[in-house]
Structure formats: structure tokens, C-alpha cells
Design an enzyme around this catalytic site. Sequence first.
Site, PDB file in Angstrom:
ATOM      1  N   ALA A 163      -7.350  -4.242  -2.679  1.00 23.71           N
ATOM      2  CA  ALA A 163      -7.608  -3.245  -1.847  1.00 23.71           C
ATOM      3  C   ALA A 163      -6.229  -2.286  -1.516  1.00 23.71           C
ATOM      4  CB  ALA A 163      -7.975  -3.970  -0.213  1.00 23.71           C
ATOM      5  N   ASP A 164      -5.200  -3.046  -1.575  1.00 22.41           N
ATOM      6  CA  ASP A 164      -3.867  -2.574  -1.308  1.00 22.41           C
ATOM      7  C   ASP A 164      -3.575  -1.542  -2.804  1.00 22.41           C
ATOM      8  OD1 ASP A 164      -2.049  -3.625   0.877  1.00 22.41           O
ATOM      9  OD2 ASP A 164      -3.312  -5.170   0.294  1.00 22.41           O
ATOM     10  N   LYS A 165      -3.809  -2.279  -3.908  1.00 22.13           N
ATOM     11  CA  LYS A 165      -3.548  -1.464  -4.889  1.00 22.13           C
ATOM     12  C   LYS A 165      -4.255  -0.220  -5.390  1.00 22.13           C
ATOM     13  CE  LYS A 165      -3.342  -5.163  -7.685  1.00 22.13           C
ATOM     14  NZ  LYS A 165      -3.314  -6.134  -8.834  1.00 22.13           N
ATOM     15  N   THR A 207       0.841  -1.124  -0.029  1.00 22.12           N
ATOM     16  CA  THR A 207      -0.067  -0.038  -0.047  1.00 22.12           C
ATOM     17  C   THR A 207       0.692   1.450  -0.008  1.00 22.12           C
ATOM     18  OG1 THR A 207      -1.625  -1.174   1.283  1.00 22.12           O
ATOM     19  CG2 THR A 207      -2.059   1.073   1.278  1.00 22.12           C
ATOM     20  N   ASP A 211      -5.267  -7.505   2.879  1.00 24.93           N
ATOM     21  CA  ASP A 211      -6.070  -7.088   1.793  1.00 24.93           C
ATOM     22  C   ASP A 211      -7.454  -7.677   1.819  1.00 24.93           C
ATOM     23  OD1 ASP A 211      -5.956  -5.915  -1.467  1.00 24.93           O
ATOM     24  OD2 ASP A 211      -6.995  -7.814  -1.052  1.00 24.93           O
TER      25      ASP A 211
END
Length: 395
Positions: A168-170, A18, A139
Site C-alpha cells: 500500500a505504501d509503495k 510513502t 500498510d
Amino acid sequence: MAGALDGIRILDISTALTGPYPAALLADQGADVIKVERPGLGDLARWVGVAVNGVSALFQACNRGKRSIALDMATAQGLDIVRELAARSDVVIQNMRPGVAERLGIGWEDLSNGRDDLVYISLSGFGQTGPYAQRGAYDTVIQAYAGFGSNQSDPDDGTPVFLRQTAADKITAMYAVQAITAALFARERGMGGQHVELSMADSVVSFLWADAAGNEVMMESDGSMNSSFVQGSKPFSFKDGFGIATPTSDADFHGMCEALEVEGHDDPRVATIGERRKHPELNGEIMSKCHLAAGSFTCEQISQRMEALKVPFALVVDPKDLPNDPHAQAIGMFEEFDHPVAGRVRQPRHPAQFLGTPATLQTVSPLLGEHTDEILVEIGRGEDVEQLRVDGIVS
């Protein structure tokens, strides 16, 4: 030519994806990024996923073009060096659990004390406050909470399905890039530096609700339509592969039917998008015919037919095949280079093509502590390097 962020220095004290990924993208755009890692272990991303000679694909993608200093932030001397590095930086990125940076003395209040131009971004799972703030937030945890698991659920039994990637991280990383550059722009306009807080939960909810929460956005909706307007999309199965058409306009819809040689689309009840919405059962019947007809065509045949009728269409391409796709090759979508440790490496080019201040894909990710001495010399600690290494503060 200089990149858009030439002259900007970023201190990256984040781990995993992230925080590191946005810093890598900003490095492509010209920023000088210094990455702080733990001696011995380094960033956890070094040990995750596919790796060659100890260099993981994840670490390479998220840390290309950075300089690494191996520094023990659990020590007073290590924290002093972090503060010195921050004092020489325009941006600080951290993704520690809420309250940790403050307890270490490297939070926003600590590092902005005495200066008004620092851009400091705190990335977290659920935000800095609230009952879930202290939860561990990897994530899939955020995918579950923020809606991806439900949105991708099995239509037959409702079992939640998670995206097979750290989405979610990206997504949070993308929002972080925009937030950082917006804060730098505000600073350039004389508004000073600032603290930016960004959570994975906020990021995914914002991303999802743009198009997949229609009934939740329109609170007076009758609920007759699925919240996600692409819920019914499914691929065509051809003789030798799969593809997808997105018949949004009337021309798209009728062109798709013609390409697949499906009759019945001249019925006035499906002539326009408005009529198709009024007659979903008939529209569904025609779409079923299209899927059945797809099996009569090869991928090459249907591609030519769809393109001739200007229907939005693509074959389903496996990532391993994409670098050899003629379009990808024509636009230079991928770049290859020799990594001094991992050997031959291939990466997608920087996605934004700046025509005035070009972004340059940074290639090699740093070895753990590769630039420790160099960075310490830059902050006037050159004479201390040997003792710091003996004391285990750096490596």
C-alpha cells in the site's frame, strides 16, 4: 547530461516510506531533495528491517541521494527554518496525519501564502476528510480496508492474506511521483502551483479495481466469473523448480500445451478463447493435465520449449538469485557501490530509462543531520548554526 528534474528542489518532511520513496525516485531524476529529520532519532525508517552499521535497507532505498538536516519541528525556531526551506523549494512532501501540518503552521495555506508556484502534496492513510481520516494507517491497515486482504484470501476457507511487503505504501508512492510531476508540468504550462491530496486508500483501490474487481465495476454483471480474472493462476511445479505461463492468446494456449506435450487441445471446444470461455470445465481439465505434465520437465528443458513456441513464461526466481540471472545482468538491472558506513550495497537501477534526460541512480543515503550546516548556510543561517545546535534546535 542533466536529469529531467534538474533544477527542481524538493523539501521532504515525510517519514517511513510513502513520502520518502517518491522523493528518492525524483532525486534519481535530477531533483535536489532536502530531508528534514528529528534530531537524535531521525526518520523511523532508519530503525526498521535489515541494517548494517546502523544503516537500514529500507532507509537506504527510500532516501538515497538526499541531503539530511536534523531539525526539531516541535520548536518555533525549527518551524521557522522549515518555512524558509519551503520558500526556496518547488515541491513540499508531507505525510502527517490530517490537520497536524496545519496546526504546526506548515500546511498548504501557510507555505503557499505570498507565492503561486508551490507544489504541495499531502499524503495520508484514509484522506483528509471522512470518518476514518484520523485513524492511524499503516500498510496492513490499508491492505485490509482497500481490498488486498480479501483479494489474496485463502480460496479454501476465505482467511484474508496480506501481501508480505508494504504494498500500500509503495503503490501510493508511485501515484505520488506521477501526481508531483503532473503538477510541475501544469505549473510549467502557466497554471501555477497547487495542493495535491493523495490517500493510501484511494491509491490501493484505484490499483486493485483496474483488474481485480470486475463484478464491482460492471454493476449489471451476472457474477458468474470471479472479479479477478487472474484468480486461478497457479505455478507449474517442475523437477527442480517452479514457473508460470500466461496463455492469454490462442497461440499462447496451444503453444503451452505443445511445450508440455499435453494432448486434447485440438478439440474445437478449446480452439479459441471464446470457446474456452464457453467450456470452462474442459479448459480446466486441460490445464490440470498441463500441471501434471510439468513434473516431467526440468526448468532448463521447459524454458527452452516455452521460448521456442513463444509462450509468455517465466521461472519463479528468488530475489537473492535475480542479480545473477543472465537477463538481469545483460540489461544492468542492478548497481553495486560502496557505502561509507554500510559497506557494499546493491540496488535496482532506476526503472525508467530516459534516453534524453537520463535518470541516475543515487547511491548513498545521508547520515542523520549530515548536511545540517551546509543547508543552514544556503538559507543564510550560517552564523546561527552554533547557537541553534546549543539550543537543541538542530543537530
